[in-house]
Design an enzyme around this catalytic site. Structure first.
Site, mmCIF file in Angstrom:
data_model
loop_
_atom_site.group_PDB
_atom_site.id
_atom_site.type_symbol
_atom_site.label_atom_id
_atom_site.label_comp_id
_atom_site.label_asym_id
_atom_site.label_seq_id
_atom_site.Cartn_x
_atom_site.Cartn_y
_atom_site.Cartn_z
ATOM 1 C CG HIS A 1 -2.080 1.058 1.302
ATOM 2 N ND1 HIS A 1 -3.204 0.514 1.290
ATOM 3 C CD2 HIS A 1 -2.130 2.249 1.224
ATOM 4 C CE1 HIS A 1 -4.206 1.627 1.363
ATOM 5 N NE2 HIS A 1 -3.342 2.649 1.245
ATOM 6 N N PRO A 2 0.556 2.148 -1.272
ATOM 7 C CG PRO A 2 0.008 3.342 -3.019
ATOM 8 C CD PRO A 2 -0.351 2.184 -1.988
ATOM 9 C CG HIS A 3 3.492 2.787 3.500
ATOM 10 N ND1 HIS A 3 3.528 1.771 2.787
ATOM 11 C CD2 HIS A 3 4.189 2.755 4.593
ATOM 12 C CE1 HIS A 3 4.479 0.986 3.343
ATOM 13 N NE2 HIS A 3 4.817 1.246 4.251
ATOM 14 N N GLY A 4 4.685 5.976 3.233
ATOM 15 C CA GLY A 4 5.926 6.711 3.494
ATOM 16 C C GLY A 4 5.862 6.589 5.299
#
Lengths: 359, 359
Positions: free
Chosen positions: B182-185
């Site tokens: 899942h796109p995350h930082g």
């Protein structure tokens, strides 16, 4: 230790080392034509460090088919490797795809950027004629020979006034991109003191000035008193998970007498250091029952001819597995800030390593 | 930008951000019980830097089955995730397995070792409710929102007098151990200036003192004049392969006006920066036709309330592939000496990146 020096057909140097006199029984080979290396360095204005550019390296040997091993002795003259047949135990030759060379030409100027030739030397160290072994699995006298070879290469390279620092190391594991399984290491010789060593020297000089003795002396005494982080103590050498370990199973292998270079160690000290190094590597392989991927570096004083009584000689081993199947990756905080996270306390991991049984 | 703040059942903070007003339509969840974090820091006497110890992290979530995604909104109350259902575009919450916390207790003393609490803060930034996207593939206005969120987090964290530096980053790629697709930082906030930033500050201050203007001004002018390394120029922001790149396809995304923090940028400058960032990431994914593993860091000035006119704001992207299927590993020279080898010249790689076609 016996040694014989040769020049390869493409002009590169080859030195063969043996515990008995070296004998060569086939021509000195090279696996192809000479590679023109034009390495350069550029200054990184924010990191305050040199970056090396070796544009000829991108096409270097990568996971070759198993039947071709450039580090084995040549058996088929149609497919020459890096090494001849003969009686020798270890070999050192100039890297065919070097990141640094002694005859690097001045680079084309880049406006606004400090650029200069990539002056230095890159060598390959073949630990054994046996392509299937591991450094830790070699006989104790062969590990001892490697200490002598590292000491000899450091002295030889140090004789060149252009070279300021010599770093022997071993990268091991396909997990970290090592393309050749044959047990081998490398040596980088720089024309300047690299940032990690510059920083260590500054720190160690400050310690020496403040306490009047080298840091290593206090470190060995403290670790022996504490006991909890020492993994193996052979008297003249020991292994320890340092209390400030950055990697989960990080191990330092060091002499208990504070010296700054391998060449300063007596025979019996080298034997002890070799025994502790072999023990450390065999423990790491036995820990999870898989070949532990690691980086091993030999951290000696600069080779500029000066004495460095404050410099702590040690072999640092940074294993990349933090648990079975779980690699440590250098990510945001490590690369973006220079700040490591370790998922475990050194005291716990030293206890685990002490309990490991191996041959 | 709209935002709403919440407290999770386990006490951690959650902030939801939206381009339209935030609405939450299910309870605020937490995926399990509170994790007791007792991080500590120890001083590395040779590297001259703090090492963080987070012994509770070793058992953190690792490649969970695809049906469970802790960063998606909770749909089954039996299996709560980190986020509620509702209308919001981005979410920030305290990391459940932090390397640093604001209430870290003093560690047990270790003789001879400088140890202290691991004081700081670790946050997770979820870039989108869509689990399958990528940062570069998000709509331009969503990338713009992320710049606003990073600016807001930097300001919020900077208000705490214990915090001195805020580093937003994205690690991407299973190749580098990223466990959630899942796109995350993430955001790390430190109670001290980390070594990389300390070094940059020293260098940039010296430049400013010598030239009477910030380095970034000269850098942008030189790169525009040279032309060869600029990949995209949107007037108020541009991307460039820096002439001192350490990674083969390293890209810096930066405003063309010299500022030190995202918060100093005007609306139109943030739009331009978002457009260039999106373009950079899409180029990297299109380059070899695979999702490029990379580290992205947002390099802002310290948050101690002082002005840093010499500090160059930039987003650094370090892609890990140096050719199709060929990873860059940090090995002997990079880790053992702090000296990078790059297999290609920045001028060549910038030309390749300029030619990449993408949507």
């Amino acid at each position: 230790m016996y040694k014989s020096e040769f020049v390869k057909p493409d002009g590169r140097a080859l030195t063969l080392y043996g515990r008995t006199p070296v004998e060569v029984s086939s021509p000195i080979p090279a696996p192809g034509e000479a590679v023109e290396a034009r390495p350069q360095m550029r200054w990184h204005p924010l990191r305050g460090e040199w970056v090396m550019y070796a544009a000829h390296r991108l096409n270097r040997t990568f996971l070759p088919p198993p039947e071709y091993n450039p580090l084995a002795p040549t058996h088929d003259p149609e497919h020459p490797t890096e090494l001849p047949q003969g009686r020798y135990d270890m070999a050192v030759f100039d890297n065919r795809f070097p990141s640094l060379t002694l005859d690097a030409p001045p680079p084309d100027p880049v406006p606004g950027v400090a650029a200069r030739p990539g002056t230095g030397k890159c060598e390959v160290v073949v630990f054994s004629q046996n392509p299937n072994g591991t450094l830790g699995g070699l006989p104790a006298e062969q590990v001892r020979l490697l200490l002598d070879v590292w000491a000899d290469r450091t002295a030889e390279l140090g004789r060149d006034p252009r070279l300021q620092y010599v770093l022997p190391f071993e990268n091991r594991g396909v997990e970290v991109g090592v393309t050749l399984n044959h047990p081998h290491g490398q040596i980088y010789a720089y024309d300047h003191l690299p940032p990690v060593q510059q920083r260590a020297l500054t720190q160690m000089r400050a310690y020496h000035a403040e306490h009047g003795r080298p840091w290593l002396e206090d470190f060995v005494r403290q670790e022996r008193e504490a006991g909890v982080r020492v993994v193996r103590d052979e008297g003249q050498a020991l292994s320890v998970v340092p209390p400030f370990a950055r990697f989960t199973y990080e191990l330092w292998v060091l002499p208990t007498r504070a010296v700054s270079r391998l060449s300063e160690l007596e025979d019996s000290e080298r034997d002890a250091l070799a025994a502790v190094l072999k023990d450390a590597l065999m423990r790491l392989d036995a820990l999870f029952g898989v070949r532990m991927p690691y980086l091993l570096t030999v951290q000696q004083a600069p080779v500029d001819g000066q004495a460095y009584p404050e410099w702590p000689l040690r072999i640092e081993i940074s294993p990349y597995l933090r648990a079975p199947g779980r690699m440590k990756y250098l990510a945001g905080t490590e690369q973006g800030a220079g700040e490591f996270v370790n998922d475990a306390l050194p005291e716990q991991k030293a206890a685990e390593l002490r309990e490991v049984k191996h041959d």
